[in-house]
Design a protein around this motif. Sequence first.
Motif, PDB file in Angstrom:
ATOM      1  N   SER A 146       4.621  -7.663   1.527  1.00 24.62           N
ATOM      2  CA  SER A 146       3.209  -8.020   1.384  1.00 24.62           C
ATOM      3  C   SER A 146       2.896  -8.537  -0.015  1.00 24.62           C
ATOM      4  O   SER A 146       1.935  -9.276  -0.200  1.00 24.62           O
TER       5      SER A 146
ATOM      6  N   GLY B 230       1.016 -11.959  -0.535  1.00 16.72           N
ATOM      7  CA  GLY B 230      -0.123 -11.992  -1.451  1.00 16.72           C
ATOM      8  C   GLY B 230       0.035 -13.083  -2.488  1.00 16.72           C
ATOM      9  O   GLY B 230      -0.926 -13.773  -2.839  1.00 16.72           O
TER      10      GLY B 230
ATOM     11  N   HIS C 274      -0.036  -1.390   1.119  1.00 16.24           N
ATOM     12  CA  HIS C 274      -0.278  -2.742   1.647  1.00 16.24           C
ATOM     13  C   HIS C 274      -1.589  -3.321   1.124  1.00 16.24           C
ATOM     14  O   HIS C 274      -1.908  -4.462   1.425  1.00 16.24           O
TER      15      HIS C 274
ATOM     16  N   PRO D 255      -0.233  -6.668  -2.105  1.00 20.28           N
ATOM     17  CA  PRO D 255      -0.743  -8.042  -1.990  1.00 20.28           C
ATOM     18  C   PRO D 255      -1.785  -8.357  -3.057  1.00 20.28           C
ATOM     19  O   PRO D 255      -1.905  -9.504  -3.478  1.00 20.28           O
TER      20      PRO D 255
END
Length: 186
Positions: A120, A124, A52, A56
């Motif tokens: 994510s 992002g 994570h 992103p």
Amino acid sequence: MGITELIGEIITLSIMAIALGMDAFSLGLGMGMIRLRLKQVFYIGITIGIFHVIMPLLGIGLGRMISVHFSGIASYIGGALLLILGLQMVVSSFKSGQQTLVTPIGFGLIIFALSVSLDSFSVGLSLGIFGARTAVAIFLFGFFSMVLTWVGLLLGRKVQTWLGSYGEALGGSILLAFGLKLLLPF
């Protein structure tokens, strides 16, 4: 940027990080029912937290490149991505019979962490388009997903299935709300 704007951005990014982490939380609840050892729970949380951060970060970099070329429509692209992602999370939370086919050990853990963190990347991408603070965003995404994964795994050991799909639906709803906020200035 003033201190109130900075605090507002941190609060917004924290809410988004929690929304993204709800996916890891709900999957952790289900995975926690297979009675993992605490050492495995620790490694799963760390791995998902790392993914994570990486995903992103890649999305933010690509989003910034896109915003240079498409600055006029960047906010619409970012809002649409958040809407699609949130809707996908809400819809998938109500599908029955979803089972994790990959065991969270070794290469299976990498595959599991990658699948949990793909959303994510999209967020992002949206944040890169809007020029969010990269270090703050990726730290919060990694931290909250790691903690929520641990909570989900540990809680899954205790409570079975009473919250699983609702956690993902809540996370998707929050992303939907942010997507609408970006598309409909109010």
